[in-house]
Design a protein around this motif. Structure first.
Motif, PDB file in Angstrom:
ATOM      1  N   GLU A  62       0.810  -1.219   0.000  1.00 42.16           N
ATOM      2  CA  GLU A  62       0.000   0.000   0.000  1.00 42.16           C
ATOM      3  C   GLU A  62       0.844   1.271   0.000  1.00 42.16           C
ATOM      4  OE1 GLU A  62      -2.660  -2.979   2.318  1.00 42.16           O
ATOM      5  OE2 GLU A  62      -0.519  -2.540   2.081  1.00 42.16           O
ATOM      6  N   SER A  63       1.974   1.236   0.706  1.00 46.62           N
ATOM      7  CA  SER A  63       2.822   2.425   0.750  1.00 46.62           C
ATOM      8  C   SER A  63       3.448   2.686  -0.616  1.00 46.62           C
ATOM      9  CB  SER A  63       3.903   2.271   1.825  1.00 46.62           C
ATOM     10  OG  SER A  63       4.725   1.144   1.571  1.00 46.62           O
ATOM     11  N   HIS A  64       3.897   1.636  -1.284  1.00 46.20           N
ATOM     12  CA  HIS A  64       4.456   1.784  -2.626  1.00 46.20           C
ATOM     13  C   HIS A  64       3.372   2.205  -3.627  1.00 46.20           C
ATOM     14  CE1 HIS A  64       8.433   0.125  -1.678  1.00 46.20           C
ATOM     15  NE2 HIS A  64       7.805  -0.746  -0.905  1.00 46.20           N
ATOM     16  N   ALA A  65       2.171   1.656  -3.452  1.00 42.23           N
ATOM     17  CA  ALA A  65       1.066   2.006  -4.351  1.00 42.23           C
ATOM     18  C   ALA A  65       0.718   3.488  -4.233  1.00 42.23           C
ATOM     19  CB  ALA A  65      -0.152   1.149  -4.039  1.00 42.23           C
ATOM     20  N   ALA A  66       0.716   4.004  -3.005  1.00 41.09           N
ATOM     21  CA  ALA A  66       0.414   5.422  -2.809  1.00 41.09           C
ATOM     22  C   ALA A  66       1.409   6.294  -3.558  1.00 41.09           C
ATOM     23  CB  ALA A  66       0.432   5.761  -1.319  1.00 41.09           C
ATOM     24  N   LEU A  67       2.693   5.939  -3.445  1.00 39.64           N
ATOM     25  CA  LEU A  67       3.722   6.719  -4.132  1.00 39.64           C
ATOM     26  C   LEU A  67       3.619   6.546  -5.642  1.00 39.64           C
ATOM     27  CD1 LEU A  67       6.165   8.538  -4.097  1.00 39.64           C
ATOM     28  CD2 LEU A  67       7.597   6.537  -3.612  1.00 39.64           C
ATOM     29  N   ALA A  68       3.346   5.316  -6.094  1.00 43.97           N
ATOM     30  CA  ALA A  68       3.231   5.064  -7.535  1.00 43.97           C
ATOM     31  C   ALA A  68       2.114   5.893  -8.154  1.00 43.97           C
ATOM     32  CB  ALA A  68       2.983   3.577  -7.782  1.00 43.97           C
ATOM     33  N   LEU A  69       0.988   6.006  -7.472  1.00 45.82           N
ATOM     34  CA  LEU A  69      -0.142   6.767  -8.011  1.00 45.82           C
ATOM     35  C   LEU A  69       0.161   8.258  -8.073  1.00 45.82           C
ATOM     36  CD1 LEU A  69      -3.050   4.864  -6.239  1.00 45.82           C
ATOM     37  CD2 LEU A  69      -2.458   4.778  -8.671  1.00 45.82           C
ATOM     38  N   ASP A  91       5.217  -7.747  -1.442  1.00 38.13           N
ATOM     39  CA  ASP A  91       4.188  -8.661  -0.938  1.00 38.13           C
ATOM     40  C   ASP A  91       3.457  -9.282  -2.123  1.00 38.13           C
ATOM     41  OD1 ASP A  91       2.336 -10.065   0.460  1.00 38.13           O
ATOM     42  OD2 ASP A  91       1.542  -8.383   1.602  1.00 38.13           O
ATOM     43  N   PRO A  92       4.047 -10.291  -2.758  1.00 40.61           N
ATOM     44  CA  PRO A  92       3.477 -10.870  -3.984  1.00 40.61           C
ATOM     45  C   PRO A  92       2.100 -11.512  -3.803  1.00 40.61           C
ATOM     46  CG  PRO A  92       5.767 -11.553  -3.677  1.00 40.61           C
ATOM     47  CD  PRO A  92       5.319 -10.918  -2.401  1.00 40.61           C
ATOM     48  N   LYS A  93       1.727 -11.814  -2.571  1.00 36.39           N
ATOM     49  CA  LYS A  93       0.440 -12.472  -2.330  1.00 36.39           C
ATOM     50  C   LYS A  93      -0.666 -11.490  -1.954  1.00 36.39           C
ATOM     51  CE  LYS A  93       2.351 -16.985  -1.111  1.00 36.39           C
ATOM     52  NZ  LYS A  93       2.370 -18.095  -0.116  1.00 36.39           N
ATOM     53  N   ASP A  94      -0.369 -10.199  -2.038  1.00 36.98           N
ATOM     54  CA  ASP A  94      -1.377  -9.183  -1.745  1.00 36.98           C
ATOM     55  C   ASP A  94      -2.130  -8.846  -3.041  1.00 36.98           C
ATOM     56  OD1 ASP A  94      -2.721  -6.639  -1.355  1.00 36.98           O
ATOM     57  OD2 ASP A  94      -1.535  -6.421   0.464  1.00 36.98           O
ATOM     58  N   ALA A  95      -3.407  -9.179  -3.085  1.00 34.14           N
ATOM     59  CA  ALA A  95      -4.210  -8.961  -4.297  1.00 34.14           C
ATOM     60  C   ALA A  95      -4.279  -7.490  -4.670  1.00 34.14           C
ATOM     61  CB  ALA A  95      -5.616  -9.512  -4.090  1.00 34.14           C
ATOM     62  N   GLY A  96      -4.264  -6.619  -3.667  1.00 35.41           N
ATOM     63  CA  GLY A  96      -4.372  -5.185  -3.927  1.00 35.41           C
ATOM     64  C   GLY A  96      -3.210  -4.631  -4.729  1.00 35.41           C
ATOM     65  N   GLY A  97      -2.016  -5.159  -4.495  1.00 33.81           N
ATOM     66  CA  GLY A  97      -0.849  -4.702  -5.242  1.00 33.81           C
ATOM     67  C   GLY A  97      -0.968  -5.017  -6.719  1.00 33.81           C
ATOM     68  N   HIS A  98      -1.405  -6.223  -7.027  1.00 31.85           N
ATOM     69  CA  HIS A  98      -1.580  -6.609  -8.430  1.00 31.85           C
ATOM     70  C   HIS A  98      -2.709  -5.807  -9.077  1.00 31.85           C
ATOM     71  CE1 HIS A  98       1.223  -9.992  -8.245  1.00 31.85           C
ATOM     72  NE2 HIS A  98       0.728 -10.256  -7.045  1.00 31.85           N
ATOM     73  N   LEU A  99      -3.737  -5.499  -8.284  1.00 31.44           N
ATOM     74  CA  LEU A  99      -4.843  -4.695  -8.811  1.00 31.44           C
ATOM     75  C   LEU A  99      -4.367  -3.295  -9.189  1.00 31.44           C
ATOM     76  CD1 LEU A  99      -7.890  -4.403  -9.379  1.00 31.44           C
ATOM     77  CD2 LEU A  99      -8.177  -3.736  -6.984  1.00 31.44           C
TER      78      LEU A  99
END
Length: 212
Positions: A62-69, A91-99
């Motif tokens: 989630e922290s990386h996703a926030a920065l990526a967006l 965290d390869p098993k986190d569905a949210g990251g792949h989403l």
């Protein structure tokens, strides 16, 4: 977060900052703060908050996703993609990251790669969101029948998803499948009887059938 969802961004920022003051290591607070700043177009502040989240929680997608967006909105698309790859790797098993990865790839018009990410996300969760997003990428590839099947699967995966029934009904209406569209929108009325969405969508079916 309720204030954010109601568009009361100043109130949201104030409450999140209070939470962070109470717990300076509350990394999810910085993720939420970054999101609110991104919604208001304050990208410098959004990036600073997201980088703080990454520093506090480098192993949370989630922290990386926030920065990526934030980076994507700032036009730094290569950096955005690299950051999201780091999030998925953390965290390869986190569905949210792949989403999130799929959504970024879709916005980059890399639809096949987006589909692969959405597929992985769907395998890791029982949410309708990956399938709905996969349908968008599939439609961009002009594979409308496949997209329609994905939306139908989304309603089966999560029968209580308003977004799934809305998307499925709209797709059925585009195909002039009035029976399926009406059924989907009636399901919306059952799931959310106090909102106008279901009746308005159902009315659009009758209008397209020239039943004013």
């Amino acid at each position: 977060l309720i204030a954010r969802d109601r568009g009361k961004y100043s109130e949201a920022v104030s409450n999140i900052q209070t939470a962070i003051q109470k717990d300076p290591k509350f990394w999810m607070g910085y993720v939420n703060l970054s999101e609110v700043y991104r919604l208001t177009g304050e990208l410098d502040r959004a990036e600073a908050a997201a980088r703080k989240a990454v520093a506090l929680a480098p192993n949370e997608q989630e922290s990386h996703a926030a920065l990526a967006l934030v980076l994507f909105d700032a036009g730094k698309r290569d950096e955005s993609l690299a950051e999201m790859k780091a999030g998925v790797a953390a965290d390869p098993k986190d569905a949210g990251g792949h989403l999130t990865m799929g959504r970024i790839l879709h916005r980059l018009e890399r639809y096949e790669e987006a589909l692969a990410s959405f597929s992985t996300s769907a395998e890791l969760s029982d949410s309708a969101d990956p399938l709905i997003n996969a349908a968008l990428s599939t439609r961009s590839l002009k594979r409308d029948d496949e997209a329609y099947g994905l939306l139908r699967k989304a309603t089966e995966t999560d029968p209580k998803s308003i977004d799934a029934w809305t998307s499925y009904g709209s797709a059925a209406l585009d195909r002039n499948d009035f029976k399926t569209a009406a059924s989907a929108f009636n399901q919306l009325i059952v799931l959310s009887p106090r909102t106008a969405t279901g009746p308005l969508q159902l009315a659009s079916v009758y209008l397209k059938q020239k039943k004013p």
